[in-house]
Write an enzyme that holds these catalytic residues in place. Sequence first.
Site, mmCIF file in Angstrom:
data_model
loop_
_atom_site.group_PDB
_atom_site.id
_atom_site.type_symbol
_atom_site.label_atom_id
_atom_site.label_comp_id
_atom_site.label_asym_id
_atom_site.label_seq_id
_atom_site.Cartn_x
_atom_site.Cartn_y
_atom_site.Cartn_z
ATOM 1 N N ALA A 6 0.877 -1.168 0.000
ATOM 2 C CA ALA A 6 0.000 0.000 0.000
ATOM 3 C C ALA A 6 0.914 1.217 0.000
ATOM 4 O O ALA A 6 1.688 1.426 0.937
ATOM 5 C CB ALA A 6 -0.897 -0.007 1.235
ATOM 6 N N SER A 7 0.861 1.998 -1.058
ATOM 7 C CA SER A 7 1.812 3.094 -1.230
ATOM 8 C C SER A 7 1.670 4.136 -0.139
ATOM 9 O O SER A 7 0.615 4.303 0.472
ATOM 10 C CB SER A 7 1.617 3.753 -2.605
ATOM 11 N N GLN A 8 2.746 4.870 0.097
ATOM 12 C CA GLN A 8 2.760 5.966 1.063
ATOM 13 C C GLN A 8 1.728 7.017 0.645
ATOM 14 O O GLN A 8 1.716 7.439 -0.510
ATOM 15 C CB GLN A 8 4.156 6.569 1.100
#
Length: 420
Positions: free
Chosen positions: A66-68
């Site tokens: 889950a990307s920043q």
Amino acid sequence: MTAADRAGAHMVDALCAAGRIRSPAVERAFRSVPRHVFLPSFAVHEAYADDAIPIRFAEGAATSSASQPSMMAIMLEQLELRSGQRVLEIGAGTGYNAALMATVVGREGLVVAVDIDQELIDDAAAHLAAAGPRLDAAGAGPVELVCADGALGHPERAPYDRIVLTVGSDDVRPEWLAQLAEGGRLLLPLAVRGSQLCVALDLGEDGVLRSDSVQSCMFIRLRGIGSATGSTVVLGRTDLAVEVPSDGLPADPDRLLAALVEPGEVIRMPFPLRQADIWDGFGLWLALTEPGACRLVAAGSGTPARAGIDLVAEDLLPVGSSTASLALVTSHGPVGLALVVQTADGRQALRCFGPAGVDLAAVLVGSMQAWAAVGRPGAPDWRLTVVPGGTGEPGPGVVPKPHATVLAEVRSHGSPAVAG
């Protein structure tokens, strides 16, 4: 408000204050879509922290995350989505990014998210269903999830106004261009000489892609037929390794080892480098302007150092939890290496190795001065042009890819300056 509502509001407030979120449409999407619903196995405070969260592993390495949130906001602003647009996302992740984009494009738009991992697709579908009431209330458009190799896109729903990759790519695939609408935008984390740049590319009438914006980034790489071919090669029995990017002139590990057994002078640097300069900043400039550029990194092998080599990973510069540095190495003639090191007193210097080391140090100093003269540009200061099907040879400002050639120039004070 629930604890999740408060955490979500705090996250969005922080992204706005930091300038990551700049437009009302992106802010509204972030405030409407509950991130914790897409990360049900994590605590609320973890879901709303400004961190990337690995969600799937293979052989000990993360294959999806889950990307920043701040990077997601940057990319959504780069995309410049509009109501009613059709979007192809390559790399479905948790489904959260697709939900954000669906909220921006609205009920008249469409988001198609493709991933090579069926389990990720199934999980994303469950997350989107759980968030359904909130998405409906926000007027989000439909999201279609497809299990397929993202390198091939999804031609069934083409053309797309926007194509976005949330995984790193070593190439600009012809399938993506073929599925991009006239005047459309392709946004992808693109490998450029060992750096990863998040590039928003607009398709011109001539079929050439030109960058609208460039940001530094770090994403898990694309899997499948478009997987990366770059590697890291350990230098014999040492605790050092050299990065071998797929799009440059690779440094010869044997020449590096031959130079390392002949340590020479230590030379003062014109100015110190920051951590970010190893892969962004000067590191990117050096890789695009000097054919002998390379990056040495801590190998983490734990093996005893090779006899005659006293350079260790700790002599490199601290980068996050590890160490790395920039160097120039000869490709022919007398062996030589000039390397940025950290001295015992914590300062930085150029250390020379081999007969040609001092000459290379002079070139390295000149490159630093040239970089400083144009304002020490970083990733956002570069402009990239992607010529599909190009077959250019690697050189200053010319980065060949399997299906395209990338031309790079940096702009300083409003005037173009071609790399090299």
